[in-house]
Design an enzyme around this catalytic site. Structure first.
Site, PDB file in Angstrom:
ATOM      1  CD  GLU A  32      39.178  39.303  48.202  1.00 14.19           C
ATOM      2  OE1 GLU A  32      38.181  39.185  48.200  1.00 14.19           O
ATOM      3  OE2 GLU A  32      40.132  38.669  47.460  1.00 14.19           O
TER       4      GLU A  32
ATOM      5  CE  LYS B 275      41.018  39.227  44.324  1.00  9.26           C
ATOM      6  NZ  LYS B 275      41.396  37.867  44.343  1.00  9.26           N
TER       7      LYS B 275
ATOM      8  CG  PHE C 107      35.932  32.670  41.681  1.00  7.38           C
ATOM      9  CD1 PHE C 107      36.564  33.950  41.224  1.00  7.38           C
ATOM     10  CD2 PHE C 107      36.145  32.218  42.847  1.00  7.38           C
ATOM     11  CE1 PHE C 107      37.266  34.788  42.023  1.00  7.38           C
ATOM     12  CE2 PHE C 107      36.908  33.025  43.997  1.00  7.38           C
ATOM     13  CZ  PHE C 107      37.281  34.524  43.275  1.00  7.38           C
TER      14      PHE C 107
END
Length: 388
Positions: A107, A143, A190
């Site tokens: 990320e 990410k 999510f």
């Protein structure tokens, strides 16, 4: 020898192994010992997971190596910490790649979520560190936060640099549509955090898997992508229970925590494929196009998505700051040790030089005494031979 019937074999097989027949299972962790245990195809990390793993005794050598790298590359304290963070994230990624046959997601700092150019630069730096370690960029997913800027950074990385992107912190349908139009490799909606919001902000406190708002969100996105032939794949993330996971069996990928992977490995109930391309193509969704203005408006209309996106960025940023603080403390310790080592070596050199000087002086004085004695003796002989 009697053969085992298909029904009985399914009952003997774990839910995890059944799930792997319909979906690519990804481990959502920075703990590569857990990865080795459950044998997923890919693995994902984020600042929170790296922070947790960096505190474990088993991984202190990776932290120390990253700190040494940061110090060796010099620069200001801020630059050293940034270099250490990048090296640490990649070091964990490298270890994970030893355990999985597929890809690892690494990320970009969440604090860059509203700066496209900085996200692209950071992504390319991370890819460069992987390349230095001999890892091809095809084994890495970068990410990025699913802000408008993040999505455009993903577009640029994919189109201009061939870097594959995993768009994270995705909560709204507008985000999903924009990511598909940017032709990024993968999105991570999510599931669990969507459920959390509804439980916290409505009177309803429990949901069956088939009516879970997070499950419904991912199902809609998956159906939209498959109906209109987008190449971007869907990886459900942030699960709160195995019911959510089972309800999304058939999704392209699912990234699951070690705890839930453990539960699924002990569960022997039958897993049915809930999502598939044929069913998706028959759904009644209409295709839409979003430019920046339309994206910002539609995303803004989804209160849950606005709040969870900003909250997610803040939490990842907070954990990145905690990790930086830990690194600064450890860096000072390394510098203190290094300084002490240098000081100890310097003292030893001084003592050695003093001893060497003392020995040299002693030898020189002895040499002078012997020379003087020989000269005196020689003079005495000359005087003795002279006639009176």
């Amino acid at each position: 020898m009697s053969s085992v019937s298909p029904d009985k074999r399914r009952k003997m097989e774990s839910a995890l192994n059944q799930l792997k027949k319909h979906t690519v299972v990804v481990a959502d962790t920075g703990d590569f010992n857990a990865i080795e245990e459950y044998k997923p195809q890919d693995a994902t990390t984020n600042p929170s997971l790296i922070l947790a793993a960096a505190k474990m005794p088993a991984y202190q050598h990776l932290v120390d190596q990253a700190i040494k790298y940061g110090i060796a590359n010099g620069g200001t304290e801020e630059e050293q910490v940034a270099n250490t963070m990048d090296k640490l994230f990649v070091s964990f990624g490298l270890e994970i790649l030893k355990k999985v046959p597929g890809r690892v997601s690494t990320e970009v700092d969440a604090r860059l979520s509203f700066d496209k150019d900085e996200m692209v630069a950071k992504a390319l730096k991370l890819i460069g560190l992987y390349k230095e370690a001999g890892i091809n960029k095809d084994r890495v997913l970068i990410k990025l936060s699913s802000t408008w800027e993040g999505i455009q950074a993903g577009r640029e990385l994919e189109e201009k640099h061939g870097v594959h992107c995993n768009m994270t912190l995705l909560f709204s349908f507008a985000q999903a549509v924009a990511c598909a139009e940017a032709n990024v490799t993968l999105i991570s909606p999510f599931v669990g955090r969507i459920l959390d919001w509804y439980k916290e902000n409505t009177d309803r406190k429990s949901y069956e898997p088939h009516e879970d708002p997070g499950v419904l969100s991912v199902t809609k996105i998956y159906n939209y992508y498959k109906k209109f032939g987008y190449s971007t794949v869907v990886m459900g993330a942030s699960f709160r229970n195995t019911g959510q996971v089972k309800a999304l069996a058939g999704c392209d990928l699912l990234t699951i925590s070690p705890g839930l992977l453990g539960e699924l490995s002990q569960d022997h109930s039958t897993i049915e494929q809930m999502l598939n391309v044929e069913k998706a193509k028959s759904c009644d969704l209409e295709k839409i196009h979003l430019d920046e203005k339309a994206f910002r408006w539609q995303h803004n209309e989804d209160r849950m998505a606005v709040e969870k996106l900003s909250d997610g960025i803040r939490k990842f940023a907070a954990d990145a700051i905690k990790l930086e603080t830990m690194i600064k403390v450890r860096t000072l310790g390394c510098l203190y040790t290094f300084t002490n080592d240098v000081l100890a070596v310097s003292i030893e050199m001084i003592l050695f030089m003093r001893l060497l000087y003392a020995d040299s002086s002693s030898l020189f004085l002895n040499h002078r005494r012997k020379s003087s004695a020989r000269k005196t003796a020689s003079n005495g002989q000359i005087l003795h031979l002279q006639p009176h």
